[in-house]
Design a protein around this motif. Structure first.
Motif, PDB file in Angstrom:
ATOM      1  N   PRO A  97       0.744  -1.288   0.063  1.00  0.00           N
ATOM      2  CA  PRO A  97      -0.128   0.064   0.045  1.00  0.00           C
ATOM      3  C   PRO A  97       0.917   1.195  -0.095  1.00  0.00           C
ATOM      4  N   ASP A 127      -2.594   5.330  -1.727  1.00  0.00           N
ATOM      5  CA  ASP A 127      -3.561   4.145  -1.450  1.00  0.00           C
ATOM      6  C   ASP A 127      -4.088   4.195  -0.160  1.00  0.00           C
ATOM      7  N   VAL A 128      -3.359   4.483   0.927  1.00  0.00           N
ATOM      8  CA  VAL A 128      -3.986   4.670   2.121  1.00  0.00           C
ATOM      9  C   VAL A 128      -4.895   5.840   2.372  1.00  0.00           C
ATOM     10  N   LEU A 172      -8.050   5.172   0.633  1.00  0.00           N
ATOM     11  CA  LEU A 172      -8.696   4.085   1.377  1.00  0.00           C
ATOM     12  C   LEU A 172      -9.500   4.794   2.608  1.00  0.00           C
ATOM     13  N   GLU A 202     -13.537   5.210   3.147  1.00  0.00           N
ATOM     14  CA  GLU A 202     -14.456   4.749   4.258  1.00  0.00           C
ATOM     15  C   GLU A 202     -14.943   5.767   4.985  1.00  0.00           C
ATOM     16  N   ILE A 233     -10.667  -5.020  -1.554  1.00  0.00           N
ATOM     17  CA  ILE A 233      -9.469  -4.812  -1.767  1.00  0.00           C
ATOM     18  C   ILE A 233      -8.816  -5.929  -2.434  1.00  0.00           C
ATOM     19  N   ILE A 257      -0.650  -5.223   4.394  1.00  0.00           N
ATOM     20  CA  ILE A 257      -1.965  -4.577   3.940  1.00  0.00           C
ATOM     21  C   ILE A 257      -3.194  -5.020   4.914  1.00  0.00           C
ATOM     22  N   ASP A 258      -3.032  -6.165   5.603  1.00  0.00           N
ATOM     23  CA  ASP A 258      -4.111  -6.233   6.611  1.00  0.00           C
ATOM     24  C   ASP A 258      -3.899  -5.434   7.618  1.00  0.00           C
ATOM     25  N   VAL A 308      -5.647  -2.148   6.074  1.00  0.00           N
ATOM     26  CA  VAL A 308      -7.196  -2.201   5.443  1.00  0.00           C
ATOM     27  C   VAL A 308      -8.302  -2.729   6.468  1.00  0.00           C
ATOM     28  N   HIS A 344     -11.914  -4.995   5.802  1.00  0.00           N
ATOM     29  CA  HIS A 344     -12.549  -5.050   4.396  1.00  0.00           C
ATOM     30  C   HIS A 344     -11.874  -6.482   3.739  1.00  0.00           C
ATOM     31  N   VAL A 354     -10.070  -8.921   1.378  1.00  0.00           N
ATOM     32  CA  VAL A 354      -8.872  -8.873   0.477  1.00  0.00           C
ATOM     33  C   VAL A 354      -8.767 -10.038  -0.461  1.00  0.00           C
TER      34      VAL A 354
END
Ligand code: GTP
Ligand code: MG
Length: 195
Positions: free
Chosen positions: A120, A124-125, A128, A132, A140, A160-161, A164, A167, A169
């Motif tokens: 990410p 991207d973050v 996101l 949200e 994702i 990533i986990d 995010v 959500h 994935v």
């Protein structure tokens, strides 16, 4: 889920040409060159429905594709193309924001695509978090998993986990057709639920 028809409708850039009807819209968003157009092609099983290219910054409009006469897939331009001029980047960001946060539209789902090799990015973050905050229904997709070894992929997936949270994935490769059934289920089940 059988894809019986998939056609390009048009590229939208302004309120005057934006498609607003009762057909649900599913948007694909992510950094430039992450593989949005390729993911769409693999998802609908058409080689060149959405035009893809190794040149970043290829997609310039919100391109609408009508699938099975009952769902629009929307291919967006990518953000964060470092070699693009500042004004080009701003133009693209404005177009993405115009479409995604349009007051008269409600996308049924937003598919945010991340790069399995890069992980990410700050943008991207940021994207996101904006999605949200706007209460969007997000899934994702981690694309290009074919490019990384399992160990490296596991590390990136952990990062990533942690970013995010809750959500869904999906590990994906447009190139090797990994994750296609899973994404089809997620994307098209949502649509069926509300029809
Ligand atoms: P923009 O429209 O410029 O924002 O790019 P995009 O996100 O639509 O990316 P596009 O689908 O055009 O793909 C960019 C490049 O990545 C192309 O050279 C694709 O062949 C390649 N690519 C896309 N998906 C995959 C994948 O799963 N694995 C590998 N190895 N390459 C991929
Ligand atoms: Mg594209």
């Amino acid at each position: 889920m059988n894809i019986t028809s998939a056609t390009f409708v048009r590229g939208c850039t302004h309120d005057t040409n934006l498609i607003q009807d009762n057909i649900p819209q599913i948007a694909f968003i992510g950094r430039s060159n992450v593989g949005k157009s390729s993911v769409i092609n693999s998802l609908v099983g058409r080689k060149a429905l959405a035009r893809s290219s190794s040149t970043p910054g290829f997609t310039k409009e919100a391109n609408f594709f009508l699938i099975n006469e009952n769902t629009y897939i929307v291919d967006l331009p990518g953000y964060g193309f470092a070699k693009g001029s500042k004004s080009d980047q701003e133009k693209i960001m404005r177009l993405i924001q115009w479409y995604v946060f349009h007051p008269d539209l409600e996308q049924k789902k937003i598919v945010l695509i991340l790069d399995a090799k890069v992980g990410p990015s700050p943008q991207d973050v940021e994207t996101l978090r904006q999605l949200e905050e706007a209460g969007k229904d997000i899934v994702i997709v981690v694309n290009k998993v074919d490019k990384v070894k399992q160990g490296e992929l596991n590390k990136t997936l952990k990062v990533i986990d942690s970013v995010v949270g809750g959500h869904t994935v999906i590990q994906y490769s447009a190139e090797k057709k990994i994750g296609v059934d899973k994404l089809r289920e997620v994307v098209f089940t949502t649509v069926n639920d509300i029809l």
